[in-house]
Scaffold this motif. Sequence first.
Motif: not given
Length: 469
Positions: A430-436, A367-373, A458-467
Motif C-alpha cells: 500500500a505504501v510503496s507500490g511493491t512487495s519489497v 504512487i500512481h499504480g501497484y506492482d501487478e503481482k 488510496q490502497a483501500m480505494e483501489y481495493i474497493k474499486n477492484s472488487t
Amino acid sequence: MTIRTRFAPSPTGYLHVGGARTALFCWLFARKHGGTFILRIEDTDLERSTAESVNAILEGMTWLGLEYDEGPFYQTHRFDRYEAVIQQLLDQGDAYHCYCSKEELDAMRAEQMERKEKPRYDGRCRHRTEPREGVAPVVRFRNPDEGEIVIDDIVRGRVVIKNSELDDLIIARSDGSPTYNLTVVVDDWDMKVDHVIRGDDHLNNTPRQINILKALGATPPRYAHVPMILGSDGARLSKRHGAVSVMQYRDDGYLPEALLNYLVRLGWSHGDQEIFSIDEMIALFDVDNINHSASTFNPEKLLWLNHHHIMHGDPTHVAHHLRYHLGQLGVDPTDGPEPADVVVAQRERCKTLVEMAQASAFFYKDIHGYDEKAAKKNLTADSATALAALHDKLAALSQWEKVALHETVNAVAEELGIKLGGVAQPLRVAVSGTSVSPPIDATLALLGREKTLARLQQAMEYIKNSTKG
C-alpha cells in the motif's frame, strides 16, 4: 627531492579505466611522498582532440577526487616552446630536415621487407645540404648510431635497447607542428617531472625520449611502465569488457571510492588486503609493489566492492552521491526523508546507487499504480479490514517513530488474529507500490505520517474499486 608526477591524457575520447588507473597510481605516489601531481592535456593531435573530450577528462578526474596540484596544462598553448627546442636540436646537429616523399618512404620500406629487414628510416636525408624544391620537410631527430639505452624501470627492471635498433623519428611534421615524442620530452623536462608512471604500451617510446632528453642536456626521469589491463578472455580491455567512460560508472551507480579501490588492486597489492580507504591507499601504495604481469578486469568484483563501500561508507557521503541518482529519476530529495537515512535503510539490499534510487523513489514521489503481482496477492478484500484498522491506529499515534510504528502493526495483527505478515505485507504494498521495501517500521518512519495515511486511503480505494461486481 620533492616527487613530481604527471597524468597526461590525450583528449581524443573519454577518461577510461586504463587511464583512470594510471592517474590513480601517479596521484597516490605523489600524495604518499608529499609531492606534486600535474595534469597535462596532450592535445597536439588537432584532428582528433575535442573540447568535449577535455571536459570528459576533467569531469572524470573531479568525480574520482583525483585533484591535481598544477595544471591542466595544454600542449597547444606551448607550440612556441616546442618550436624553440626543435630549432635548438637543429642548431646542435641533433636534428635535420627530411625531404623524403611518402612514395619514397614506401619504396624504401618495401625493399627492406623484401630483404627481410625491419622497416625503418635509413637516414638518407641526414647529410642533405640542399632543400628539395616544392617539398615541405619534416624534422627528424638524429638518433645516436652506437651505444645503448639502459632503462632502470621500476616495474620491469633493467631494460636495454641498442641505438642501432632505433631510427630517426620525426619530431616536427611538415606543417611545423611537433609530434608526441618531442612534446612529452619538453613538457617533462620543463615541468621537472622526475617519475613517469604510465602504461607499458609506451615502453617503445622511452628509449627515443631518453635520447632526446640527453641531447638537450636534461636528466631523464625514473620510469615505471605498468602492465596492461585485460578482459576476461585474455584480450586487451575494450568496451565489451567494461572499458567504458569513468562517468558511465557514475551513471551506473558506483561510488568513486569503490572504483578507485578496484583500480588500485588492478596491478598492485598489499598482502591479501582487498578493501582500502583512500587514506589507506595513500599510506600503503608504493610503485615498487606494482605487479609485473597484466591484470584481468572483473566486473563482479567491482560490484562486490561497490556494495561494501555503500554498506560501510559514511551514510552522509553515500547520500551525497545518491542525490544525483534520485534527481535522474525526477525526484527532488527535499520532498521526503533525508537521503542519509534512506541509505541506512536500503544499503543492505542495494549493490548500486541506481538500485537504491529506484527502490527509494516511493519515499518522495506519489504512487500512481501497484506492482501487478504484489497487488493481486496483497491488496484484496481480505486485507481491506487490516488496512482500515492500521489507518485508524496509525492516525491516532502521538509519536511517529519506529518503536511505536512496530508495536502498532503487531497490535493490529493480534487483534485480527492473523500472522504479522498478513498485515505487514499489504501495508508494504500500500505504501510503496511493491512487495519489497526496508523493514516496515523503518519504511513508515521514513515515509512520514501524512504520506502513509494518504497511501493507505488510496490502497483501500483501489481495493474497493477492484472488487466491485
